[in-house]
Design a protein around this motif. Structure first.
Motif, PDB file in Angstrom:
ATOM      1  N   ARG A 175       0.827  -1.208   0.000  1.00 23.16           N
ATOM      2  CA  ARG A 175       0.000   0.000   0.000  1.00 23.16           C
ATOM      3  C   ARG A 175       0.863   1.261   0.000  1.00 23.16           C
ATOM      4  O   ARG A 175       0.541   2.249  -0.675  1.00 23.16           O
ATOM      5  CB  ARG A 175      -0.936  -0.009   1.213  1.00 23.16           C
ATOM      6  N   ARG A 194       2.189   1.734  -3.476  1.00 22.79           N
ATOM      7  CA  ARG A 194       1.107   2.189  -4.345  1.00 22.79           C
ATOM      8  C   ARG A 194       0.863   3.686  -4.164  1.00 22.79           C
ATOM      9  O   ARG A 194       0.745   4.436  -5.135  1.00 22.79           O
ATOM     10  CB  ARG A 194      -0.153   1.387  -4.019  1.00 22.79           C
ATOM     11  N   ILE A 223       0.277  -9.255 -10.727  1.00 20.25           N
ATOM     12  CA  ILE A 223      -0.792  -9.132  -9.739  1.00 20.25           C
ATOM     13  C   ILE A 223      -1.902  -8.252 -10.304  1.00 20.25           C
ATOM     14  O   ILE A 223      -1.711  -7.040 -10.486  1.00 20.25           O
ATOM     15  CB  ILE A 223      -0.258  -8.554  -8.415  1.00 20.25           C
ATOM     16  N   GLN A 282      -4.670  -7.136  -9.097  1.00 19.39           N
ATOM     17  CA  GLN A 282      -5.161  -6.065  -8.233  1.00 19.39           C
ATOM     18  C   GLN A 282      -4.319  -4.799  -8.380  1.00 19.39           C
ATOM     19  O   GLN A 282      -4.846  -3.689  -8.371  1.00 19.39           O
ATOM     20  CB  GLN A 282      -5.165  -6.511  -6.769  1.00 19.39           C
ATOM     21  N   GLU A 283      -3.014  -4.977  -8.509  1.00 22.45           N
ATOM     22  CA  GLU A 283      -2.138  -3.826  -8.686  1.00 22.45           C
ATOM     23  C   GLU A 283      -2.467  -3.097  -9.976  1.00 22.45           C
ATOM     24  O   GLU A 283      -2.473  -1.864 -10.037  1.00 22.45           O
ATOM     25  CB  GLU A 283      -0.669  -4.274  -8.707  1.00 22.45           C
ATOM     26  N   GLU A 320      -5.374  -3.069 -11.649  1.00 18.85           N
ATOM     27  CA  GLU A 320      -6.681  -2.409 -11.582  1.00 18.85           C
ATOM     28  C   GLU A 320      -6.634  -1.151 -10.732  1.00 18.85           C
ATOM     29  O   GLU A 320      -7.331  -0.173 -11.013  1.00 18.85           O
ATOM     30  CB  GLU A 320      -7.723  -3.389 -11.036  1.00 18.85           C
ATOM     31  N   ARG A 321      -5.811  -1.155  -9.686  1.00 16.76           N
ATOM     32  CA  ARG A 321      -5.781  -0.015  -8.767  1.00 16.76           C
ATOM     33  C   ARG A 321      -4.818   1.083  -9.194  1.00 16.76           C
ATOM     34  O   ARG A 321      -4.970   2.234  -8.770  1.00 16.76           O
ATOM     35  CB  ARG A 321      -5.413  -0.499  -7.360  1.00 16.76           C
ATOM     36  N   ASP A 324     -14.366  -9.153 -15.004  1.00 17.61           N
ATOM     37  CA  ASP A 324     -13.214  -9.524 -14.179  1.00 17.61           C
ATOM     38  C   ASP A 324     -11.949  -9.389 -15.021  1.00 17.61           C
ATOM     39  O   ASP A 324     -11.782 -10.094 -16.018  1.00 17.61           O
ATOM     40  CB  ASP A 324     -13.392 -10.959 -13.692  1.00 17.61           C
ATOM     41  N   GLU A 377      -8.955 -10.309 -14.454  1.00 15.40           N
ATOM     42  CA  GLU A 377      -8.153 -11.529 -14.501  1.00 15.40           C
ATOM     43  C   GLU A 377      -8.606 -12.425 -15.652  1.00 15.40           C
ATOM     44  O   GLU A 377      -7.777 -13.000 -16.367  1.00 15.40           O
ATOM     45  CB  GLU A 377      -8.259 -12.284 -13.170  1.00 15.40           C
TER      46      GLU A 377
END
Length: 254
Positions: A177, A180, A200, A202-203, A205-206, A236, A238
């Protein structure tokens, strides 16, 4: 801004009769803009690290061209490197030096005066919330503390472009975090062009404003997360990544 044009790279593995040629990168191309975070994605062995090593002038491409703010990396590597900060997975801090000494040493290598490097290190310590680390030797640092120090070292000379190869490897949730947040600040407050590889989702998308997907050494898709999801009729990311990065046969055996 970083422009990558039709890169290719082969390696010879083994010797004698067992020698074989591996095509690590076949045709990779993309544009990473200023004030944006660009994610380079792909399966293991897709050519992500090799591509970033070529961008960072660590190895020369067989064919293709790389421009960093208009500077040809192949022809003028030192000028191009002066406009880049590179954070590799092997962070290579000097364990007997303090965090401050590591950062200042790197600044001096880039031609900064000691006073300017110390002032810049102090500013970065505020940004990265690492003031208590500055006077400590990096030997024994946690992964998160090492990451912060390495990131400060990479940008001590205030380069407009930043290259990161899987920077969250081995980091816990808190350290991830923090990284990021630091990358967002470098993008939003300093307008830097940031390119990083990761696996990853999630990384991506964020963080990512744009995504480049490579597979078998080639660029196979690029766009925003939302645009790529729409292209594959998926919600999704992924699932979108798997559809774009793998053939139907590979997906069946995944």
């Amino acid at each position: 801004m970083i422009e990558v044009q039709q890169l290719s790279k082969r390696f010879m593995l083994g010797r004698g009769r067992k020698a074989r040629v591996v095509q690590a990168v076949a045709d990779v191309g993309f544009v990473a803009e200023n004030g944006r975070i660009t994610g380079l994605l792909g399966p293991n062995g897709a050519g992500k690290t090799t591509t970033l090593r070529m961008v960072a002038a660590l190895i020369a491409p067989d064919t293709g061209r790389i421009l960093v703010d208009g500077i040809d990396v192949g022809r003028h590597p030192h000028a191009a490197l002066a406009r880049m900060g590179v954070l590799s997975d092997a962070r290579g801090l000097y364990p007997r030096l303090t965090a401050l000494e590591n950062i200042v040493y790197y600044g001096r290598l880039h031609g900064m005066t000691e006073a300017a490097a110390i002032a810049r290190a102090d500013l970065l310590a505020e940004m990265l919330d690492m003031k208590p680390l500055l006077e400590r030797r990096t030997e024994g640092f946690s992964q998160g503390e090492r990451m912060k120090t390495a990131l400060a070292r990479a940008v001590v000379h205030d380069p407009p472009n930043l290259i990161l190869d899987e920077p969250t490897n081995g980091l816990d949730v808190v350290a991830t975090r923090a990284l990021r947040d630091a990358l967002r600040r470098l993008r939003d407050e300093a307008g830097k062009c940031i390119v990083f590889s990761t696996h990853i989702m999630q990384e991506v998308e964020r963080l990512c404003d744009r995504v480049i997907i490579v597979s078998h050494g080639r660029t196979v898709a690029e766009g925003t997360v939302a645009a790529l999801n729409a292209q594959c009729a998926e919600r999704d990311f992924e699932e979108t990544f798997v559809r774009l990065a793998f053939t139907a046969e590979e997906r069946a055996h995944a």
